[in-house]
Scaffold this active site. Structure first.
Site, short mmCIF file in Angstrom:
data_model
loop_
_atom_site.label_atom_id
_atom_site.label_comp_id
_atom_site.label_asym_id
_atom_site.label_seq_id
_atom_site.Cartn_x
_atom_site.Cartn_y
_atom_site.Cartn_z
N ARG A 5 0.85 -1.19 0.00
CA ARG A 5 0.00 0.00 0.00
C ARG A 5 0.88 1.24 0.00
O ARG A 5 2.11 1.13 0.10
CB ARG A 5 -0.96 -0.01 1.21
CG ARG A 5 -0.22 -0.49 2.46
CD ARG A 5 -0.55 0.17 3.70
NE ARG A 5 -0.45 1.60 3.65
CZ ARG A 5 0.70 2.27 3.79
NH1 ARG A 5 1.85 1.65 3.98
NH2 ARG A 5 0.71 3.58 3.75
N GLY A 6 0.26 2.42 -0.11
CA GLY A 6 1.03 3.65 -0.23
C GLY A 6 1.24 3.92 -1.72
O GLY A 6 1.63 3.01 -2.46
N ALA A 7 0.97 5.16 -2.13
CA ALA A 7 0.92 5.46 -3.56
C ALA A 7 2.20 5.07 -4.34
O ALA A 7 2.12 4.37 -5.35
CB ALA A 7 0.58 6.94 -3.75
N ARG A 40 -6.89 -0.33 -7.18
CA ARG A 40 -7.22 0.75 -6.23
C ARG A 40 -7.24 2.04 -7.05
O ARG A 40 -6.27 2.37 -7.71
CB ARG A 40 -6.21 0.82 -5.09
CG ARG A 40 -6.27 -0.41 -4.18
CD ARG A 40 -5.53 -0.18 -2.88
NE ARG A 40 -6.26 0.70 -1.98
CZ ARG A 40 -5.69 1.30 -0.93
NH1 ARG A 40 -4.39 1.13 -0.68
NH2 ARG A 40 -6.40 2.05 -0.12
N ASP A 98 -1.98 10.68 -2.28
CA ASP A 98 -2.28 9.64 -3.28
C ASP A 98 -2.48 10.24 -4.65
O ASP A 98 -2.29 9.56 -5.67
CB ASP A 98 -3.50 8.83 -2.85
CG ASP A 98 -3.10 7.86 -1.76
OD1 ASP A 98 -2.96 8.30 -0.61
OD2 ASP A 98 -2.86 6.68 -2.09
N ASN A 126 -5.43 12.26 0.34
CA ASN A 126 -4.61 11.41 1.20
C ASN A 126 -5.54 10.64 2.13
O ASN A 126 -6.76 10.85 2.14
CB ASN A 126 -3.60 12.26 1.99
CG ASN A 126 -2.54 11.39 2.67
OD1 ASN A 126 -1.89 10.57 2.01
ND2 ASN A 126 -2.38 11.52 3.96
N LYS A 127 -4.97 9.77 2.93
CA LYS A 127 -5.72 8.90 3.83
C LYS A 127 -6.80 9.66 4.59
O LYS A 127 -6.57 10.78 5.07
CB LYS A 127 -4.72 8.26 4.80
CG LYS A 127 -5.29 7.37 5.87
CD LYS A 127 -6.17 6.26 5.35
CE LYS A 127 -5.55 5.43 4.25
NZ LYS A 127 -6.53 4.55 3.56
O1 MRU Z 1 -4.81 3.09 1.97
P1 MRU Z 1 -3.33 3.32 1.97
O2 MRU Z 1 -2.63 2.78 3.17
O3 MRU Z 1 -2.70 2.86 0.67
O4 MRU Z 1 -3.18 4.90 2.01
C1 MRU Z 1 -1.90 5.43 1.92
C2 MRU Z 1 -1.84 6.90 2.12
O5 MRU Z 1 -2.84 7.58 2.23
C3 MRU Z 1 -0.47 7.51 2.09
O6 MRU Z 1 -0.41 8.63 2.91
C4 MRU Z 1 -0.14 7.92 0.65
O7 MRU Z 1 -0.34 6.85 -0.24
C5 MRU Z 1 1.25 8.41 0.52
S1 MRU Z 1 2.44 7.12 0.79
C6 MRU Z 1 3.98 7.78 0.56
#
Ligand code: MRU
Length: 337
Positions: free
Chosen positions: A48-50, A89, A234, A244-245
């Protein structure tokens, strides 16, 4: 500036992912050679994470090609599998962008796609290094050379990138320079990327931290405990609006009310210049179970309806600066991307 572990590795013609659903209890790698299994892993947040999703997506196209060759799948079936991977996603633009880049290379053969995936992984690693320096420089210039208490939301470190991270990378650099007093890590409901993953990375990097419930962030900020907030993204629109989250928007509003800096740190691969504002960002809505159950245990009335967006969009007017590997975009001073 080495990372202590790798979230994603390509070896023996398979993708190895550090299973982020099991952290911090267990540090297990799972290997994948089937595109459907990889898509399920992405949706379950094994990875996970962009930026990490982008790199996984590019390697995933190699995996899809290998599987198609092994099983004798048609070109149409391969295209369909690549479509499904791209759409696994929807909010993190890095995934769709990397998958489409890799798809364009399919015609040049599997090794070209693999070379592209490796190039994207290396580029992402270098971006972490550049962002951490630009971000630390911005913070020190803005707040002075002193130990700071910083707040972050979700996980943006080595688990979310192939380097040391985006927002968490800047935090690691501030610590390396002796300018971190303490980090407040939002637990990040409902999947706890903050308390499970960010706290684990901070612990491994020996950075002092405490975990707080997401609902405590506004109080922490307005009570003067926090000097600045750093988050990742993201997808970032041309005007600076940043997805973002879920929960990031509330933190940004509190920073605005308290008059403290709110930094978005993300690589250029997260900037979507094809969209003018954040209203065009597709927000992923996730299932009820993430709110009605906790690790399989029922915590809400059966049949309860939910509202479970995985992300929110912080309008540019609440963002001080967007840090990428190229520069600090001074959003509060009217700069756009
Ligand atoms: O649902 P996730 O855990 O993939 O969400 C991730 C985030 O919101 C991060 O803050 C974002 O992807 C940046 S990661 C460098």
């Amino acid at each position: 500036m080495s990372t202590l572990f790798m979230a994603i590795e390509w070896k023996e013609n398979r993708i190895f992912l550090l299973d982020q659903t099991a952290l911090p209890i267990a540090e297990n790698y799972i290997s994948y050679d089937s595109i459907n299994d990889l898509i399920i892993a992405i949706q379950k947040l094994v990875v996970r994470g962009a930026p990490a999703l982008g790199v996984t997506g590019a390697y995933g196209v190699v995996l899809a090609m290998d599987e198609a060759a092994r099983k004798g799948l048609s070109a149409e079936q391969l295209e369909k599998n690549i479509d499904n991977l791209r759409d696994a996603r929807p909010t993190a633009v890095n995934l769709a962008l990397a998958v489409e880049k890799a798809r364009k290379q399919v015609i040049n053969g599997r090794d070209s796609v693999l070379a592209l995936a490796q190039e994207l992984a290396n580029k992402d690693k270098q971006s972490s290094t550049d962002m951490r320096n630009i971000g630390a420089h911005w913070l020190i210039q803005t707040l002075g050379e002193r130990p700071l208490t910083l707040l972050t939301h979700c996980n943006t470190g080595s688990l979310a990138t192939t380097g040391t991270g985006t927002a968490l990378g800047v935090i690691k650099e501030m610590h390396r320079r002796g300018f971190v007093k303490e980090i407040y890590a939002d637990e990040t409901r409902p999947l706890l990327q903050g308390s499970r993953l960010t706290a684990w990375e901070l612990m491994k990097s020996e950075i002092p931290y405490r975990i707080e419930a997401d609902g405590a962030a506004a109080m922490a900020i307005l009570s003067g405990r926090i000097d600045a907030v750093l988050i990742g993204a993201d997808r970032i629109a041309k005007n600076g609006d940043s997805a973002n989250k879920i929960g990031s928007l509330g933190v940004a509003l509190a920073c605005h009310a308290a008059g403290i800096p709110f930094l978005v740190v993300a690589p250029e691969s997260t900037v979507d210049r094809s969209i003018a504002t954040g209203s065009e960002i597709h927000i992923e809505i996730r299932g009820d179970e993430e709110l009605t159950h906790f690790k399989g245990l029922q915590v809400a009335p059966l049949g309860a309806k939910t509202f479970n967006p995985a992300f929110d969009v912080t309008p540019a007017k609440y963002i001080s600066v967007v840090i990428t590997e190229l520069k600090a975009y001074e959003i509060a001073k009217g700069e756009t991307l």
